[in-house]
Design an enzyme around this catalytic site. Structure first.
Site, short mmCIF file in Angstrom:
data_model
loop_
_atom_site.label_atom_id
_atom_site.label_comp_id
_atom_site.label_asym_id
_atom_site.label_seq_id
_atom_site.Cartn_x
_atom_site.Cartn_y
_atom_site.Cartn_z
CE LYS A 175 76.19 66.13 143.65
NZ LYS A 175 75.20 65.86 143.78
CD GLU A 250 67.71 80.23 142.68
OE1 GLU A 250 67.87 79.85 144.05
OE2 GLU A 250 67.32 81.04 141.74
CB CYS A 284 64.22 78.94 145.08
SG CYS A 284 64.52 79.01 143.16
CD GLU A 385 62.67 76.43 150.04
OE1 GLU A 385 63.62 75.87 150.36
OE2 GLU A 385 62.12 77.15 148.48
O1 TXE Z 1 68.43 69.79 147.89
P1 TXE Z 1 70.10 69.57 148.19
P2 TXE Z 1 67.97 68.58 148.38
C1 TXE Z 1 65.31 73.57 148.80
C2 TXE Z 1 64.29 73.06 149.51
C3 TXE Z 1 64.22 71.58 149.13
C4 TXE Z 1 65.70 71.23 149.92
C5 TXE Z 1 66.74 70.19 150.40
O2 TXE Z 1 64.00 73.18 150.34
O3 TXE Z 1 63.76 70.71 150.37
O4 TXE Z 1 66.08 72.63 149.44
O5 TXE Z 1 66.53 69.83 148.84
C6 TXE Z 1 74.58 68.96 145.96
N1 TXE Z 1 78.33 69.46 149.24
N2 TXE Z 1 66.25 72.76 147.33
O6 TXE Z 1 68.19 68.22 149.84
O7 TXE Z 1 70.37 68.72 148.65
C7 TXE Z 1 73.42 67.98 145.45
O8 TXE Z 1 73.91 66.43 145.79
C8 TXE Z 1 78.39 69.77 147.74
C9 TXE Z 1 65.74 74.22 146.62
O9 TXE Z 1 68.08 67.64 147.35
O10 TXE Z 1 70.65 71.04 148.60
C10 TXE Z 1 72.72 68.39 144.74
O11 TXE Z 1 73.03 67.50 143.65
N3 TXE Z 1 76.82 69.74 147.71
C11 TXE Z 1 66.25 74.63 145.63
C12 TXE Z 1 72.40 69.80 145.36
O12 TXE Z 1 74.12 70.32 146.35
C13 TXE Z 1 76.51 68.76 148.24
C14 TXE Z 1 66.43 73.78 144.67
C15 TXE Z 1 71.27 70.66 146.55
O13 TXE Z 1 70.64 69.55 146.90
C16 TXE Z 1 75.54 68.83 148.87
C17 TXE Z 1 66.50 72.09 145.64
C18 TXE Z 1 77.56 68.88 149.75
N4 TXE Z 1 77.46 68.85 151.73
C19 TXE Z 1 66.26 71.57 146.95
N5 TXE Z 1 74.62 68.66 149.88
C20 TXE Z 1 66.26 76.00 144.44
N6 TXE Z 1 66.36 77.10 145.16
O14 TXE Z 1 65.51 76.05 143.78
C21 TXE Z 1 74.16 67.83 148.79
N7 TXE Z 1 74.74 68.47 147.66
#
Ligand code: TXE
Length: 496
Positions: A175, A250, A284, A385
């Site tokens: 996904k 992660e 990250c 963050e």
């Molecule tokens: O990430 P999300 P977002 C951090 C960073 C960023 C914040 C939000 O601080 O500003 O997270 O980013 C999927 N069940 N990182 O909102 O939502 C989503 O569709 C299952 C750190 O973009 O966590 C996407 O495919 N899946 C980071 C994935 O999770 C779900 C990289 C990540 O999105 C879900 C990105 C749910 N309930 C953001 N909700 C890093 N560690 O590098 C969302 N997703």
């Protein structure tokens, strides 16, 4: 915008529409133009993909290590042949400069080749067993695994999960982030061209609360490997554990960059800028907290501010561009919110601090590289963050103070230490609560390196042998080597 692509879901080796017929748009963050129309997978589409993966797993899980070695090696080759196109589309969808994306795409084949080799050489074991028995231990695949990926390094992060998962003989349902699904769909096609059987790699683009949630909670998914925000990680891990699937998460970070006065300060300055602003800070392990010794604080603050002001922001496809926009409207609002919070909390803006309004950059989500000075650990910009081109500067006097400032965070993913004193470098590194510590460098990664965080930065590790093993489960096979008859109810004594 001349080209606009359209994509379906990728299930069982075919491009198919979503059952409900819904689609969503992928935007170019540099221009806000629509790049692609993509099928939006919902719960029932995930169910279809998991079923296809179950069939794929039955084939791939029984394939020989040699077959997997060859398929992954061919995949590495196919990626090399398509490198320019993949880099261009990663740039279009993420807004990251083409120079960065080319460099990142060039690394992808390393991961498939490393895990091809791991598949080829992985061995079971024969632990001792009391009595006339032979116990041999096999590492068998988990079956169907769910990979949920973000938008900042779409293919690199996917590759860190996909390469070990495939090497170990699993089938996957991916996904990808709703912001950047296109290159993941392109990669799935390359997997097919490399001879990986249909059904082994499936992709369901869509949103977290629908497709992502269903994938994490699907009873046939044996492991969920996610990179994303910490809150998403907690929700997803809870869903997965509801059916006893294993997890690798992660999550967020707030990496400290500790610079001692005895460091090579020219290199430390270049390294701090690299740590802070690559990917417009959306990584990250971004060097988000520069922890500077008081003797070099002013000099470093000035040098880094100059560098921040000199970074060339521009069209991400232009070879000379050094920083692009942040990846989406949501990210833009979030980062600008933090910048305002920093100013309100009394931090001093040393550079940037505002959106870029010069045409044509005003069309996209460009934010000037921002540095805050006089920051205290309790300020939101130091504790949370931000995930954008914003870095905070803090000063320390003693080594202990540097370590305690670095560890004063709920996150613990990356960190770097800059010093020429070998003993100090190791002494400090060992005290840092972080899964990855670089000495006199930052951001470096290798397929053999376990990657993951302490504390709220997650659980489990990507890449390295550890990740390969975490994509398998052991099977102990115990062989009776004795020829002595055994009948417990007939009076035999031997039990163990
Ligand atoms: O990430 P999300 P977002 C951090 C960073 C960023 C914040 C939000 O601080 O500003 O997270 O980013 C999927 N069940 N990182 O909102 O939502 C989503 O569709 C299952 C750190 O973009 O966590 C996407 O495919 N899946 C980071 C994935 O999770 C779900 C990289 C990540 O999105 C879900 C990105 C749910 N309930 C953001 N909700 C890093 N560690 O590098 C969302 N997703």
């Amino acid at each position: 915008m001349s080209e606009r692509r359209s994509y379906g879901l990728w299930i069982g080796g075919r491009d198919v529409p979503a059952l409900a017929g819904r689609t969503f748009e992928v935007e170019n963050p540099a221009t806000k133009e629509t790049l692609a129309i993509v099928a939006e997978g919902l719960e029932e589409d995930v169910d279809r993909a998991v079923e296809a993966a179950r069939q794929g797993a039955a084939v791939w899980g029984r394939s020989s290590a040699e077959d997997r070695f060859h398929a992954l090696t061919r995949l590495a080759e196919r990626i090399r042949e398509n490198l320019e196109e993949l880099a261009r589309w990663e740039t279009l969808a993420t807004g990251r400069p083409i120079r960065e994306m080319r460099a990142q795409m060039k690394r992808l084949p390393d991961f498939y080749e490393y895990f091809a080799a791991v598949a080829r050489v992985a061995e079971g074991s024969v632990p001792p067993f009391i009595g006339p028995y032979l116990n041999y231990v096999r590492h068998v695949p988990l079956g169907v695994v769910g990979l949920i990926t973000p938008w900042n390094h779409p293919l690199l992060i996917l590759t860190k999960k996909l390469a070990p998962a495939l090497a170990a003989g699993n089938a996957v349902v991916i996904k990808p982030s709703e912001f950047t699904p296109t290159t993941t769909l392109d990669l799935a096609r390359l997997c097919q061209e490399a001879g990986i059987p249909d059904g082994v790699v499936n992709v369901v683009p869509g949103y977290g609360p629908t497709a992502g949630k269903r994938l994490a909670g699907h009873p046939d998914v044996r492991k969920v490997d996610l990179t994303g925000g910490t809150e998403t990680g907690k929700v997803t891990a809870a869903l997965a554990s509801g059916h006893l699937a294993s997890v690798a998460m992660e999550l967020g970070g707030k990496a400290p960059v500790i610079i001692f006065p005895d460091a090579d300060l020219t290199q430390a300055e270049a390294g701090a800028a690299f740590a802070s602003f690559i990917a417009a800070g959306q990584t990250c392990v971004q060097g988000a907290r520069l922890i500077l010794h008081e003797d070099i604080y002013d000099r470093m603050a000035e040098a880094l501010s100059r560098r921040a002001r000199q970074l060339r922001l521009g069209d991400p496809l232009d070879e000379s561009t050094q920083m692009g926009p942040v990846s989406s409207c949501r990210q833009f609002d979030r980062v600008m919110g933090y910048i305002q919070a920093g100013a309100q909390e009394g931090a001093v803006v040393l550079a940037g601090g505002e959106p870029v309004t010069t045409p044509p950059l005003d069309r996209g989500y460009f934010i000037a590289p921002t540095l805050f000075g006089e920051v205290r650990p309790e300020m939101r910009i130091a504790a949370e963050e931000i995930f954008g081109p914003v870095t905070v500067l803090m000063r320390f006097r003693t080594e202990e103070e540097a370590v305690s400032l670095a560890n004063a965070s709920r996150f613990g993913l990356g960190a770097s230490v800059w010093t020429r004193d070998v003993a100090r470098a190791h002494r400090v590194a060992r005290q840092l609560e972080a899964g990855i510590v670089w000495i006199n460098d930052h951001h470096r990664i290798d397929p053999a390196m376990p990657w993951g965080g302490f504390k709220d930065s997650g659980i489990g590790r990507e890449v390295g042998l550890q990740a390969y093993h975490a994509y398998t489960q052991t099977q102990s096979i115990v062989v009776n080597l004795g020829d002595e008859p055994f009948d417990w109810y007939g009076g035999s004594q031997r039990y163990s």
